[in-house]
Write a protein that holds these residues in place. Structure first.
Motif, short mmCIF file in Angstrom:
data_model
loop_
_atom_site.label_atom_id
_atom_site.label_comp_id
_atom_site.label_asym_id
_atom_site.label_seq_id
_atom_site.Cartn_x
_atom_site.Cartn_y
_atom_site.Cartn_z
N TRP A 1 32.87 49.72 41.71
CA TRP A 1 31.49 49.30 41.97
C TRP A 1 30.69 49.17 40.68
CZ3 TRP A 1 28.48 46.92 45.12
CH2 TRP A 1 27.11 47.09 45.06
N THR A 2 30.80 50.16 39.81
CA THR A 2 29.99 50.13 38.58
C THR A 2 30.51 49.11 37.58
OG1 THR A 2 31.26 51.95 37.62
CG2 THR A 2 29.25 52.53 38.79
N SER A 3 31.81 48.89 37.55
CA SER A 3 32.36 47.94 36.58
C SER A 3 32.14 46.49 37.03
CB SER A 3 33.85 48.20 36.35
OG SER A 3 34.58 48.00 37.53
N LEU A 4 31.91 46.29 38.31
CA LEU A 4 31.69 44.93 38.82
C LEU A 4 30.48 44.27 38.15
CD1 LEU A 4 32.53 42.72 40.80
CD2 LEU A 4 31.07 43.82 42.51
N GLY A 5 29.40 45.02 38.00
CA GLY A 5 28.20 44.47 37.36
C GLY A 5 28.45 44.06 35.92
N ALA A 6 29.14 44.92 35.17
CA ALA A 6 29.45 44.60 33.77
C ALA A 6 30.36 43.38 33.69
CB ALA A 6 30.09 45.79 33.08
N ALA A 7 31.37 43.32 34.57
CA ALA A 7 32.30 42.19 34.55
C ALA A 7 31.57 40.88 34.89
CB ALA A 7 33.44 42.43 35.53
N LEU A 8 30.69 40.92 35.88
CA LEU A 8 29.94 39.72 36.24
C LEU A 8 29.02 39.28 35.11
CD1 LEU A 8 29.10 40.42 40.00
CD2 LEU A 8 30.71 38.73 39.07
N GLU A 9 28.38 40.25 34.46
CA GLU A 9 27.51 39.91 33.34
C GLU A 9 28.30 39.23 32.22
OE1 GLU A 9 24.45 41.87 30.09
OE2 GLU A 9 25.63 43.19 31.37
N ILE A 10 29.46 39.78 31.92
CA ILE A 10 30.28 39.20 30.85
C ILE A 10 30.74 37.80 31.26
CG2 ILE A 10 32.46 39.37 29.62
CD1 ILE A 10 32.09 42.41 29.67
N LEU A 11 31.29 37.67 32.47
CA LEU A 11 31.86 36.39 32.89
C LEU A 11 30.81 35.30 33.10
CD1 LEU A 11 34.57 37.67 35.39
CD2 LEU A 11 34.96 36.67 33.12
N LEU A 12 29.65 35.65 33.67
CA LEU A 12 28.67 34.65 34.04
C LEU A 12 27.56 34.44 33.03
CD1 LEU A 12 28.31 35.58 37.81
CD2 LEU A 12 29.78 33.84 36.78
#
Length: 197
Positions: free
Chosen positions: A177-188
């Motif tokens: 759950w917490t890493s999803l936000g970081a991954a989305l920020e990096i990717l998008l």
């Protein structure tokens, strides 16, 4: 029989090797900021060390330790072989490749961003791709922890999941759950900017 021993030890060895590098970088930061050696005044080298130290301490070390510990718990607490051992090795390989990509990019001076994902500070594409590989490798661990817990519950109807595995699975879900936000920020957000879009 502990079938995942080599997998668990590989996670811990890489985690603590990275930690040893982070310790040296932390000492370097102390020396640079102290008046002991005033001739070391290059801020770029200082910020490279801060970035490398921060990435290891915030992402690499805790991720690899959690993964290795989770695999050990998944086998030892449940008293059964870890399912998906090949997938676990694939996740480990992604984390190692991502760590090397990010670390070499930082060492080359292409990503002195202080281990942050703040859009005004943009590093090399390879730094962010490396971090994404670390996160994706950890998501394989999350999936394996969920599958291990589900499979055990299915094979042992009416029994409670052992506390160690319950805690490990919950920790894996929290990480996802917490890493999803970081991954989305990096990717998008950050990767398109670092590609120059």
């Amino acid at each position: 029989m502990f079938h995942a021993r080599r997998l668990v030890l590989a996670h811990f060895w890489v985690a603590f090797a990275a930690f040893a590098v982070a310790l040296v970088l932390g000492e370097w930061q102390m020396v640079v900021r102290s008046p002991l050696l005033p001739w070391i005044g290059n801020p770029e080298l200082y910020y490279r060390s801060v970035t490398g130290h921060g990435v290891v301490m915030a992402y690499v070390l805790p991720t690899l330790v959690a993964m290795g510990f989770g695999y050990a718990v998944g086998e030892l607490a449940l008293k059964q072989p870890l399912p998906g051992l090949k997938g676990a090795w694939a996740g480990f390989a992604l984390v190692v490749v991502g760590t090397l990509m990010a670390g070499l990019t930082v060492a080359a001076g292409k990503a002195s961003v202080l281990y942050t994902f703040y859009p005004p500070m943009i590093g090399s594409v390879f730094f962010y791709l490396g971090v994404v590989l670390v996160v994706v490798g950890s998501w394989i661990w999350v999936a394996l922890m969920a599958w291990t817990a589900h499979r055990w519950k299915k094979d042992h109807p009416g029994q409670k999941l052992p506390l160690a595995m319950f805690g490990t699975a919950v920790g894996a879900y929290l990480w996802a759950w917490t890493s999803l936000g970081a991954a989305l920020e990096i990717l998008l957000l950050i990767l398109p900017v670092s590609f120059g879009l």
